[in-house]
Scaffold this active site. Sequence first.
Site, short mmCIF file in Angstrom:
data_model
loop_
_atom_site.label_atom_id
_atom_site.label_comp_id
_atom_site.label_asym_id
_atom_site.label_seq_id
_atom_site.Cartn_x
_atom_site.Cartn_y
_atom_site.Cartn_z
N ASN A 22 0.80 -1.11 0.03
CA ASN A 22 0.12 -0.10 0.00
C ASN A 22 0.84 1.35 0.05
O ASN A 22 1.66 1.42 0.87
CB ASN A 22 -0.95 0.13 1.38
CG ASN A 22 -1.80 1.19 1.48
OD1 ASN A 22 -1.88 1.90 0.39
ND2 ASN A 22 -2.76 1.13 2.48
N PHE A 23 0.81 2.07 -0.85
CA PHE A 23 1.67 3.28 -0.88
C PHE A 23 1.04 4.21 -0.07
O PHE A 23 2.17 5.37 -0.09
CB PHE A 23 1.67 3.83 -2.56
CG PHE A 23 2.67 2.81 -3.59
CD1 PHE A 23 2.81 1.53 -3.34
CD2 PHE A 23 2.96 3.33 -4.70
CE1 PHE A 23 3.56 0.69 -4.32
CE2 PHE A 23 3.65 2.48 -5.68
CZ PHE A 23 4.01 1.16 -5.26
N LYS A 24 -0.07 4.31 0.25
CA LYS A 24 -0.67 5.32 1.09
C LYS A 24 -0.30 6.82 0.24
O LYS A 24 -0.29 6.93 -0.88
CB LYS A 24 -0.19 5.15 2.54
CG LYS A 24 -0.42 3.89 3.05
CD LYS A 24 -0.17 3.67 4.53
CE LYS A 24 -0.57 2.45 5.23
NZ LYS A 24 -0.66 2.31 6.56
N HIS A 106 -9.99 0.79 4.69
CA HIS A 106 -8.80 0.68 5.48
C HIS A 106 -8.73 1.56 6.86
O HIS A 106 -9.56 2.29 6.88
CB HIS A 106 -7.55 1.24 4.65
CG HIS A 106 -6.36 0.95 5.23
ND1 HIS A 106 -5.81 2.05 6.05
CD2 HIS A 106 -5.23 0.24 4.74
CE1 HIS A 106 -4.32 1.40 6.58
NE2 HIS A 106 -4.25 0.59 5.82
N GLU A 153 -5.99 -5.93 10.19
CA GLU A 153 -4.87 -4.98 10.46
C GLU A 153 -5.13 -4.22 11.63
O GLU A 153 -5.93 -3.42 11.70
CB GLU A 153 -4.66 -4.02 9.41
CG GLU A 153 -4.28 -4.58 8.13
CD GLU A 153 -3.51 -3.38 7.28
OE1 GLU A 153 -2.53 -3.79 6.53
OE2 GLU A 153 -4.06 -2.40 7.30
N ILE A 158 -0.16 -0.68 13.16
CA ILE A 158 -0.04 0.06 11.69
C ILE A 158 1.43 1.17 11.80
O ILE A 158 1.07 1.75 12.70
CB ILE A 158 -1.27 0.43 11.07
CG1 ILE A 158 -2.20 -0.46 10.72
CG2 ILE A 158 -0.83 1.30 9.85
CD1 ILE A 158 -3.50 0.03 10.36
N GLY A 193 2.81 -3.62 10.40
CA GLY A 193 4.15 -3.86 11.04
C GLY A 193 4.95 -4.91 10.08
O GLY A 193 6.48 -5.14 10.65
#
Length: 235
Positions: A22-24, A106, A153, A158, A193
């Site tokens: 995930n590039f966020k 998310h 998650e 995170i 993580g």
Amino acid sequence: MCGRTQEEQYTRITMQPLIVVNFKTYASALGLNAVNLAKAMERASEDHVRMVAVVSAFDLSSVVKAAPSLEIWTQHLDPVGFGSNTGWLQPDNAIEHGANGTIINHAEHKSEHSRIEKLIQTLPEEFPICACAIDVNEAQSLAKMNPTFIAVEPPELIGGDISVTSADPAIVQDTVKAVQDINPNVRVLCGAGVKDGNDVRTAVELGAHGVLLASGVTKATDVDMVLKDLVNGLK
Ligand code: G3P
């Protein structure tokens, strides 16, 4: 890819464990950096693993063009059609720009469950959708909606240094079991993580079908090395 029947190709894709990055909105994973990171993922790809880049909607077209063999998902979609929907991310438009999957809900971008359900019903069947869950309970609710994947998650892990696979292996095992009991078609990923090949291997040993990760890659000083290690974790 050539020489495989459509069914063999489908089975191969279904069985392959996933490494979903995930590039966020990491600066290291936006714009030109998104293109370079996607190319690095393309280089690191091997036949035994399904690599997916989850990119900003703004970067979809350029990343798809630069890394044509990589699977590219978008970070969010809205269950809206064409028309008066200012600011929403319209699914057909994302597909037209090359998205071939999406994550939804998310922990950093929660959606109402009714909207997730509507989105799942709206999207084409072959378009993978990964619904994120913060815990086993949420995973159970989402499993009933029949997404392609559920990624569990724990929010508190995170972006941290300890992988969910060592900090809370039970949540991975329990989610896999709970989801399987409700809907065996749904494959479970885990994230938060996750940093290296060992974490990926452990995730699969715990019953997950792969991992969803971000900072382990987006903050890496040697991205090629990290990606190689992640991929080797599944050998
Ligand atoms: O979507 C992946 C994510 O939330 C996990 O982030 O940085 O802990 O790998 P990270």
